[in-house]
Design an enzyme around this catalytic site. Sequence first.
Site, PDB file in Angstrom:
ATOM      1  N   GLN A  26       6.383  10.789  -1.223  1.00 28.55           N
ATOM      2  CA  GLN A  26       7.817  10.973  -1.417  1.00 28.55           C
ATOM      3  C   GLN A  26       8.517   9.659  -1.744  1.00 28.55           C
ATOM      4  O   GLN A  26       9.256   9.553  -2.718  1.00 28.55           O
ATOM      5  CB  GLN A  26       8.424  11.586  -0.152  1.00 28.55           C
ATOM      6  N   LEU A  27       8.266   8.630  -0.946  1.00 29.11           N
ATOM      7  CA  LEU A  27       8.915   7.341  -1.170  1.00 29.11           C
ATOM      8  C   LEU A  27       8.403   6.681  -2.443  1.00 29.11           C
ATOM      9  O   LEU A  27       9.190   6.196  -3.268  1.00 29.11           O
ATOM     10  CB  LEU A  27       8.704   6.422   0.032  1.00 29.11           C
ATOM     11  N   ILE A  46      -6.917   1.433  -1.929  1.00 31.65           N
ATOM     12  CA  ILE A  46      -6.290   0.294  -1.255  1.00 31.65           C
ATOM     13  C   ILE A  46      -7.168  -0.274  -0.146  1.00 31.65           C
ATOM     14  O   ILE A  46      -6.926  -1.386   0.331  1.00 31.65           O
ATOM     15  CB  ILE A  46      -4.908   0.669  -0.675  1.00 31.65           C
ATOM     16  N   ALA A  84       0.334   5.373   2.919  1.00 28.88           N
ATOM     17  CA  ALA A  84       0.098   5.445   4.369  1.00 28.88           C
ATOM     18  C   ALA A  84      -0.349   6.840   4.769  1.00 28.88           C
ATOM     19  O   ALA A  84      -0.070   7.830   4.082  1.00 28.88           O
ATOM     20  CB  ALA A  84       1.370   5.086   5.136  1.00 28.88           C
ATOM     21  N   THR A 102       0.771   9.469   7.124  1.00 25.86           N
ATOM     22  CA  THR A 102       2.050   9.696   7.801  1.00 25.86           C
ATOM     23  C   THR A 102       2.069  10.954   8.668  1.00 25.86           C
ATOM     24  O   THR A 102       2.990  11.123   9.465  1.00 25.86           O
ATOM     25  CB  THR A 102       3.189   9.794   6.775  1.00 25.86           C
ATOM     26  N   TYR A 115      -0.126   6.977  14.887  1.00 22.81           N
ATOM     27  CA  TYR A 115       0.620   6.594  13.690  1.00 22.81           C
ATOM     28  C   TYR A 115       1.448   5.341  13.961  1.00 22.81           C
ATOM     29  O   TYR A 115       1.403   4.362  13.194  1.00 22.81           O
ATOM     30  CB  TYR A 115       1.519   7.740  13.235  1.00 22.81           C
ATOM     31  N   LYS A 124       0.920   1.496  12.377  1.00 23.10           N
ATOM     32  CA  LYS A 124       1.988   0.827  11.645  1.00 23.10           C
ATOM     33  C   LYS A 124       2.306  -0.534  12.262  1.00 23.10           C
ATOM     34  O   LYS A 124       2.548  -1.521  11.556  1.00 23.10           O
ATOM     35  CB  LYS A 124       3.236   1.707  11.599  1.00 23.10           C
ATOM     36  N   TRP A 162      13.119   9.161   9.351  1.00 24.60           N
ATOM     37  CA  TRP A 162      13.424  10.465   8.741  1.00 24.60           C
ATOM     38  C   TRP A 162      13.830  10.346   7.270  1.00 24.60           C
ATOM     39  O   TRP A 162      14.846  10.878   6.849  1.00 24.60           O
ATOM     40  CB  TRP A 162      14.509  11.182   9.539  1.00 24.60           C
TER      41      TRP A 162
END
Length: 275
Positions: free
Chosen positions: A11-12, A36, A59, A61, A123, A127, A148
């Site tokens: 999404q990002l 990666i 990532a 997520t 998670y 991170k 969010w």
Amino acid sequence: MKVVITGAEGQLGHHLKKALCKKCKVYAFSRKGLDICNFKQAEDMVNDIKPDVIIHAAAVTNIQNAELNPEHTILVNSRSTQNLADISRKYNSKFVFISSAYVFDGKKAYYTEKDIPNPINMYGKSKLWGERMVRDYQPNHFIIRSSWIYGEKFIRYMFDKIMNQDKFCFDEMQIGSPTNVLEFSDFIFQVMQTDAYGTYHVTNQGDCSKYEYFNTIYNEFTNKPIQHEIRRNASMIIPTNCTLDNMEARSRGFHNLLPWKDSLIRFIREMDLGR
């Protein structure tokens, strides 16, 4: 400016590519295009492109998947981050690492960048370990935590559930700050042009419960309160409070993101999915 983005299928990453390609030469890599976790492959890519900035958005997520597959989660979220941070330093590229409010335990509200992390799930731990790798290997870094983040994919997913009258399942008591991916991407573009290195919290202003967040989306499509079953998902370990204080961004003169509800409603209406 040449910019490499990992996690382009997410999404990002998807929105970053769309936003930055108008302003920069963007090289966006999905999982299929770049492993990666393979140091040599990653270094060859950076050596070929010689980017000014690497934005590491790839990532694991999914919270449940992270708990079930801790070794894979650490590999993707922590060790690959170490690889890319080290490579970016070697080739003199700035490094942007996307982190999360889940590095905190959720026992207080509005964590600042000075608060000590204490993750309660895999998670969040992965991170946090990634953040430490970035600080150890690359001084020219931006670690950006958020909460969010939503974009077109999430809103379409919610729209489909609403139209199909599917039941929702979420922890209605969890508190956070819904964050518009477009505004978040704009902040990344602003900060990566500077040398204001460090850790930033970046969310839209204000906070709400998960119930209020989902109900706001629901009301945009149906004009009535959410009616579906709401229950706590006991199988996931998640922080109760995911709110962040954007203290560092304010102190360095970056503009505030809009209030979460105004931004969310505007984002939905601009998608024009129908009411």
